[in-house]
Each structure stands twice: as structure tokens, then as C-alpha cells.
Design a protein around this motif. Structure first.
Motif, mmCIF file in Angstrom:
data_model
loop_
_atom_site.group_PDB
_atom_site.id
_atom_site.type_symbol
_atom_site.label_atom_id
_atom_site.label_comp_id
_atom_site.label_asym_id
_atom_site.label_seq_id
_atom_site.Cartn_x
_atom_site.Cartn_y
_atom_site.Cartn_z
ATOM 1 N N TRP A 66 -1.109 13.151 -2.405
ATOM 2 C CA TRP A 66 -1.280 13.704 -1.060
ATOM 3 C C TRP A 66 -2.215 14.909 -1.127
ATOM 4 C CZ3 TRP A 66 -0.047 11.290 3.196
ATOM 5 C CH2 TRP A 66 1.083 10.478 3.283
ATOM 6 N N THR A 76 0.530 9.077 -2.023
ATOM 7 C CA THR A 76 0.436 8.103 -0.939
ATOM 8 C C THR A 76 -0.475 6.993 -1.454
ATOM 9 O OG1 THR A 76 -0.068 7.727 1.382
ATOM 10 C CG2 THR A 76 -1.494 9.287 0.218
ATOM 11 N N ARG A 134 -6.496 7.272 4.500
ATOM 12 C CA ARG A 134 -5.063 7.586 4.467
ATOM 13 C C ARG A 134 -4.515 7.725 5.893
ATOM 14 N NH1 ARG A 134 -4.134 13.137 1.432
ATOM 15 N NH2 ARG A 134 -5.024 12.081 -0.362
ATOM 16 N N GLY A 135 -3.346 7.166 6.106
ATOM 17 C CA GLY A 135 -2.719 7.231 7.429
ATOM 18 C C GLY A 135 -3.094 6.089 8.348
ATOM 19 N N ALA A 140 -1.106 3.281 5.514
ATOM 20 C CA ALA A 140 -0.022 4.054 6.130
ATOM 21 C C ALA A 140 1.317 3.448 5.725
ATOM 22 C CB ALA A 140 -0.171 4.055 7.647
ATOM 23 N N LEU A 145 1.456 7.727 10.192
ATOM 24 C CA LEU A 145 0.892 8.948 10.768
ATOM 25 C C LEU A 145 1.049 8.820 12.279
ATOM 26 C CD1 LEU A 145 -0.648 11.600 10.503
ATOM 27 C CD2 LEU A 145 -2.780 10.301 10.473
ATOM 28 N N ASN A 186 6.293 16.489 13.348
ATOM 29 C CA ASN A 186 5.608 16.455 12.056
ATOM 30 C C ASN A 186 5.842 17.688 11.191
ATOM 31 O OD1 ASN A 186 4.050 13.895 11.725
ATOM 32 N ND2 ASN A 186 3.381 14.471 13.788
ATOM 33 N N ALA A 191 1.843 14.731 7.662
ATOM 34 C CA ALA A 191 0.716 14.662 8.600
ATOM 35 C C ALA A 191 -0.411 15.619 8.213
ATOM 36 C CB ALA A 191 1.191 14.952 10.023
ATOM 37 N N HIS A 194 -3.815 14.681 6.200
ATOM 38 C CA HIS A 194 -4.641 13.575 6.689
ATOM 39 C C HIS A 194 -5.999 14.008 7.222
ATOM 40 C CE1 HIS A 194 -0.737 11.440 6.525
ATOM 41 N NE2 HIS A 194 -1.483 10.367 6.396
ATOM 42 N N SER A 389 -0.439 3.282 17.367
ATOM 43 C CA SER A 389 -0.575 4.072 16.163
ATOM 44 C C SER A 389 -2.004 4.562 15.996
ATOM 45 C CB SER A 389 -0.124 3.225 14.978
ATOM 46 O OG SER A 389 -0.828 3.570 13.834
ATOM 47 N N VAL A 393 -3.421 8.364 15.502
ATOM 48 C CA VAL A 393 -4.154 8.769 14.301
ATOM 49 C C VAL A 393 -5.407 9.539 14.712
ATOM 50 C CG1 VAL A 393 -5.481 7.947 12.320
ATOM 51 C CG2 VAL A 393 -3.270 6.912 12.838
#
Ligand SMILES: *[C@@H]1O[C@H](CO)[C@@H](O)[C@H](O)[C@H]1NC(C)=O
Ligand SMILES: *[C@@H]1O[C@H](CO)[C@@H](O)[C@H](O)[C@H]1NC(C)=O
Ligand SMILES: *[C@@H]1O[C@H](CO)[C@@H](O)[C@H](O)[C@H]1NC(C)=O
Ligand SMILES: *[C@@H]1O[C@H](CO)[C@@H](O)[C@H](O)[C@H]1NC(C)=O
Ligand SMILES: *[C@@H]1O[C@H](CO)[C@@H](O)[C@H](O)[C@H]1NC(C)=O
Ligand SMILES: *[C@@H]1O[C@H](CO)[C@@H](O)[C@H](O)[C@H]1NC(C)=O
Length: 557
Positions: A66, A76, A134-135, A140, A145, A186, A191, A194, A389, A393
């Protein structure tokens, strides 16, 4: 599976199987010999391991920290997909590609054919490697995210959407509520990890592993990248952060990165009306045989006047629709927003705008009721979906990037921002201002210091960056390319004189030639080069074969 999206179900699968190792040990239990059709079937590994996927591709699910400077935070995963050139692999050059967003899925872009389009345009022996940042979507799987409280069953659907017709003060209050809620939800999530700089660090991490796998020197091998739309922010950040590593960087449909990192981009609509000017001109040039809205008009201006009349008619008389499964209305705003989206990809979009406007002008409401009625806001009880989603994001990535820099602090400033953008563009200003200007109000999620992008300074890259912009892009104007180019020594803006979001939408041998020369040898087009399309008014001159219609790149803002 009903309404549960595939993303939601893979999330469940991934957490149940805990595919991600919890520490940095190397794992050796993967057997990447089976064809993968679902990212959840490919466990994340810290080594780069390519596995065959979706018949024609190779995929890798890379476990990444991360925070590269704080391994204790854990891991992640980032999912990569590679389309091979078909040429000699020992000499094939890998090009990383991102299609936009934030929130756009590079994996989906490849699976829907962008690899072919890019390879045809680039020529040469290039592999195209894309990824979900990422996310996003397949990256994800460890943790979504989102602004939703995923452990609260009552908060599992769409964020309440007020629509854009409510009074501005209510819209503002709504943004504050969502921003504060999202921040609270969050407080304990990842979060904050990201931001775009983290994505760039992931790319460099991948690049080093990939280089080592191919027997190159991970510490010196140049990186090649093609980014579109928000993908240009990734590329601008890459070039600014790792200038010595730039092999080739092509940035197409540029966001003004400076404004991106402030979370508020009023210049995004600089060329929106120019996109529509192209529509009126092309329609006039094509004439009534080819453009459904050309009518008897004797000039592009006359077509525009008729178009504005159509909008005014709808403003005065919104159309009641009672033919669908739910009663609804069709309004000026619906047309504005369909046309705005259509202008991203003029090859398919311009004929659609023409038919919609013609149907409205002649009162063929049944045609509209049958086809173009918007589905409206998500039903309140709908479940968390990929579409929901990806819109979250977009907001979260943008606002993590802009943390501490967002310039609007109260209603009066927001109101002024909406007024400014509304004045700037007839065909997109108000809707973009209302949709985006307040996104980061109330949101306060700070990235770790290792992922704070300090901002752009004058930068000299090992090889100059090639910026490309069209003259009629509804959301990433040419001005952004020039403003960003001014920050990168030796870079050039190649102007592609067409409407649309991204230069591949309407072909030009001139542009393609310069791009290929840059890829082959690093040669830049002369400063100030403007390329015309191969076919004038191309959107109305093509065979209307939907299979040939050029796909749209993911939207930014
Ligand atoms: C690799 O797998 C084998 C058996 O599957 C195991 O004995 C060995 O310890 C593993 N090595 C590492 C480095 O995890
Ligand atoms: C996410 O990726 C899958 C492939 O793994 C693709 O089918 C799906 O359309 C993607 N979703 C989005 C929202 O792009
Ligand atoms: C999320 O929902 C759970 C379960 O309802 C609740 O206990 C928790 O306080 C909520 N979290 C936030 C940040 O509101
Ligand atoms: C074109 O002009 C004629 C004569 O003025 C008129 O009858 C006809 O409706 C017009 N057609 C369109 C599509 O505007
Ligand atoms: C949403 O998902 C939950 C959990 O899987 C399920 O119980 C519920 O029925 C779903 N709601 C809808 C509207 O599909
Ligand atoms: C563009 O290139 C293609 C393929 O080389 C060629 O067939 C076409 O005639 C060219 N068009 C123009 C306008 O130069």
C-alpha cells in the motif's frame, strides 16, 4: 446472481480465499497454466508471474505494498494484462497504457479491443500492457475503494443523488454531506493510498520486475507509456517524478494536471463548444443525405440555431413519457447530457446527435421514448455495482490527489465557479460544473507523505514527451496540452484538427505518421504542427457499420 455485480461477487470471493499474502514472503504455490477468465482466480504474487488469460492475453496479479515506504501497512494488488504484438518477442517493446478515469479499467479497455486499435495505429513491434490502477475493478479485490459503509446493509446501494435540477444551495449542501460521510467511512480504510503518485509508483515497480524478467537492467531500462484522458495525469506525473526513466511518453487528450491536483478544473470545458461547432460544420458539409439534422439549412450557423431551438422547445415543454416501465420526463438536460457524451466519440456520436435532434425537431417523440429515454438515477435499493463504484473511485482519487489544495471553501465560491463554467460553455459548462465542481467539498482524505505529489515544476525528461490534443475535445481541451507541454522541456504539442476525445477517434495519416516516427526514433514533430483528418466530416461520410464505429475512451470528469 441477480443484481449482484460480478465485481461485488469477486470481492466476496477474494476476501474469503484471502488470496493476498499478508507479508512480503515469496509464494510459490501458483500454477499459472490454466486459462484465466476471472481475476479472482489468479492469486496475487510479489513476483511478476504471467498467466494465460482471456484466450489471447497474459495476465499478472501483482501484490504491491500500500505504501512503498511503510511495508507495515501491508499489501494490495494490481492486475495487469498484456497484449502481445505477434512479432518477435525478443525485440518487442512493451508500452504501458492507461485509458482514463480515474476509475477506468485498463483491463476492460484491452478486452474490448483497444489493444488492436493502438497496435494498428502505432505500427511496429509493440506489446500493449494495461492495468487496473489500485482501487479500480480487478485491482480492488483486497478492499473496495468506495464512499459506502460496506458493513452497513442499509448503505449498500447508490449514494442518494439529488439530480442537478435542485437549487444550487441544496446541491452544495448535498456535496458537503456526501463528502463528510465519505471521509468518515474511510477513516480506517486504505482509501488514502489511492492517489495518482501511488499508481505511478506501482507502474515503476511493475516496470522494474518486468525488465528483470526479460533480462534487462531494472535500474536503467527506460519506460514507455501511452495515456489518454486521466491517463495523461498518470503520464504527466510519471514524467515529472521519474524524468530520467522516460523512454517514450505519449499523452493524448490531456487533462490540465495542475488543476487536477487542485480537484477543480474549470478549464476542462474550454473546447466543449468547439466540439459542437464541428458537429454543425460537419453536418452542414455532409448535407441532408448524410446528416439527419442538416435539413434545408444554408449554413452551419443556421443548423446551430435550429439545434438551440430544439433545446428551447424542450425547456418550455418537457416531454412526458408514459410508455416505459415507469413514468418519466424527457428534458433539455437529458439531450444536453446525451449530446455531451456523444461528442467524446464523434464517429458514432455525431450521427446519434443528428438523429436525436431531428426526431425532436419533427416531433417524433415515439422514437425518443423507444430509444433514448435515460434510465434515470439508480433505484434507491439497487446494490453496489461496478458503475457506482467507478464514479466513487473518480471522486476519491481526485480528492486524495487534491487534499489540502482544493480551492473552493464555501457556497459563494462554489456558486461563482458554476457561473464561470456556465458562461464558458453553452453545451457543457453548467452540467460539468454541477457534476464536478463540488466533488471535493467536505472530503478530507490525506495521502501518506510518500504519496503526496508535490506539483509540477519545469522538468527535463531523458526523451521529450509527445503531447497530442484535438481541437474539439469536449472535456480535455487543447489548452491543457499546451499548458502541460510548457512544463516539460523539449516536449511538443501535436494538434489533431478534429472533434473528439483522443486522436484515434478520427483517423489522420499525418498524426499517425508523427506518432510512429516518435515511437521509432524519438523524433518530434515540428513545433506547431497541425494535422488534418484524412476524410473531412468523417463521422457523416463513413459506412454506418456499427462494428467499425470507434469506441470511446473512458471519461474524465
Ligand atoms: C515451495 O513449495 C514447496 C512445496 O510446495 C515447499 O516445500 C517450499 O518450502 C516452498 N518454498 C518457499 C520458498 O516457499
Ligand atoms: C472489470 O474487468 C472485467 C474483466 O475482468 C470486465 O469484464 C469488466 O467489464 C470490468 N468492469 C468495468 C467497470 O470496467
Ligand atoms: C458502518 O456500519 C456499521 C454497521 O451498521 C456501524 O457499526 C459503523 O459505525 C458504520 N461506520 C461508519 C463510519 O459510520
Ligand atoms: C425544407 O424547406 C421546405 C420549403 O421551405 C419545407 O417545406 C421543408 O419542410 C423543409 N425541410 C426541412 C427538413 O426543414
Ligand atoms: C443486494 O444485496 C444483498 C446482499 O447480497 C441482498 O440481500 C439484497 O437482496 C440485494 N438487493 C437487491 C435490490 O438486489
Ligand atoms: C492514409 O493511409 C492509408 C494507408 O496507407 C492510405 O490508403 C490512404 O490513402 C491515406 N490517406 C490519405 C488521405 O493520405
Amino acid at each position: 446472481m441477480g443484481r449482484l455485480s460480478s465485481l461485488a461477487s469477486t470481492l466476496l470471493l477474494a476476501s474469503a480465499a484471502s488470496a493476498i499474502p499478508t507479508s512480503f514472503e515469496r509464494r510459490n504455490d501458483t500454477q499459472p497454466s490454466d486459462m484465466i477468465y476471472d481475476s479472482a482466480d489468479l492469486p496475487a504474487t510479489q513476483e511478476l508471474v504471467w498467466a494465460p488469460c482471456w484466450d489471447n492475453y497474459e495476465c499478472a496479479n501483482l501484490a504491491v505494498p500500500w505504501d512503498y515506504e511503510d511495508e507495515a501497512v501491508g499489501l494490495t494488488s494490481v492486475f495487469f494484462i498484456k497484449a502481445s504484438s505477434g512479432g518477435d518477442q525478443s525485440s518487442a517493446q512493451d508500452i504501458l497504457f492507461n485509458p482514463g478515469g480515474p476509475g477506468g479499467s485498463g483491463v476492460n479497455a484491452i478486452l474490448t479491443g483497444f489493444d488492436t486499435q493502438i497496435m494498428e495505429n502505432f505500427g511496429g513491434n509493440y506489446n500493449i500492457i494495461s492495468f487496473d490502477p489500485r482501487g479500480v475493478n480487478n485491482s480492488a479485490l483486497v478492499e473496495p475503494l468506495t464512499c459506502h459503509n460496506m458493513s452497513d446493509p442499509d448503505n449498500y446501494g447508490q449514494m442518494p443523488s439529488p439530480g442537478h435540477s435542485i437549487p444550487l444551495r441544496e446541491l452544495y449542501a448535498h456535496s458537503v454531506a456526501i463528502g463528510n460521510f465519505c471521509t468518515k467511512v474511510n477513516a480506517e480504510t486504505h482509501a488514502r493510498y489511492h492517489g495518482t503518485l501511488a499508481v505511478v509508483q506501482d507502474m515503476m515497480h511493475f516496470h522494474k520486475l518486468n525488465t528483470a524478467l526479460k533480462g534487462g537492467d531494472p535500474e536503467t531500462e527506460p519506460i514507455w507509456y501511452y495515456g489518454v484522458s486521466y491517463g495523461t495525469v498518470i503520464g504527466q506525473t510519471l514524467a515529472a517524478y521519474y524524468p530520467d526513466r522516460v523512454g517514450r511518453v505519449i499523452l493524448d487528450a490531456n487533462v490540465y494536471g495542475v488543476q487536477h491536483y487542485e480537484g477543480y478544473a474549470p478549464s476542462a470545458v474550454d473546447d466543449t463548444d468547439q466540439a459542437f461547432k464541428f458537429f454543425f460544420e460537419y453536418c452542414f458539409e455532409a448535407g441532408p443525405e448524410k446528416c439527419a439534422f442538416a435539413g434545408n439549412s444554408t449554413s452551419p450557423q443556421e443548423i446551430e440555431t435550429r439545434y438551440l431551438n430544439v433545446l428551447q422547445q424542450l425547456e418550455d415543454n418537457p416531454i412526458p413519457i408514459s410508455s416505459g416501465s415507469l413514468p418519466s420526463i424527457y428534458t433539455r438536460r437529458d439531450v444536453m447530457s446525451s449530446a455531451f457524451s456523444a461528442a467524446y466519440g464523434p464517429m458514432s456520436g455525431f450521427p446519434q446527435i443528428a438523429e436525436l435532434a431531428a426526431a425532436l425537431e419533427s416531433g417524433e417523440v415515439s422514437k425518443i421514448a423507444g430509444e433514448s429515454v435515460p434510465t434515470g438515477p439508480y433505484p434507491e435499493n439497487a446494490n453496489y455495482t461496478e458503475e457506482i463504484s467507478s464514479s466513487e473511485v473518480l471522486v476519491l482519487v481526485t480528492c486524495v490527489d487534491a487534499n489540502g489544495r482544493f480551492p473552493l471553501t464555501n457556497f459563494e465560491e462554489y456558486e461563482k465557479a458554476v457561473q464561470t463554467m456556465t458562461r464558458e460553455s453553452v453545451y457543457g459548462g453548467e452540467q460539468i460544473a454541477k457534476a464536478n465542481a463540488a466533488s471535493c467539498i467536505g472530503l478530507d482524505i490525506a495521502p501518506p507523505t510518500s504519496q503526496v505529489f508535490p506539483g509540477f515544476e519545469n522538468t527535463k525528461t531523458a526523451v521529450p514527451v509527445l503531447f497530442i490534443g484535438t481541437t474539439g475535445d469536449p472535456i480535455t481541451p487543447l489548452s491543457s496540452a499546451f499548458r502541460m507541454s510548457a512544463l516539460f522541456e523539449g516536449s511538443v504539442v501535436l494538434t489533431h484538427d478534429t472533434p473528439g476525445h483522443g486522436y484515434m477517434g478520427i483517423p489522420s495519416n499525418c498524426t499517425t505518421g508523427y506518432v510512429q516516427a516518435y515511437l521509432e526514433s524519438g523524433d518530434m514533430p515540428p513545433d506547431g504542427t497541425i494535422c488534418e483528418p484524412d476524410v473531412s466530416a468523417a463521422p457523416f461520410m463513413q459506412d454506418q457499420d456499427p462494428a467499425k464505429m470507434v469506441r470511446r475512451f473512458a471519461k474524465h470528469w
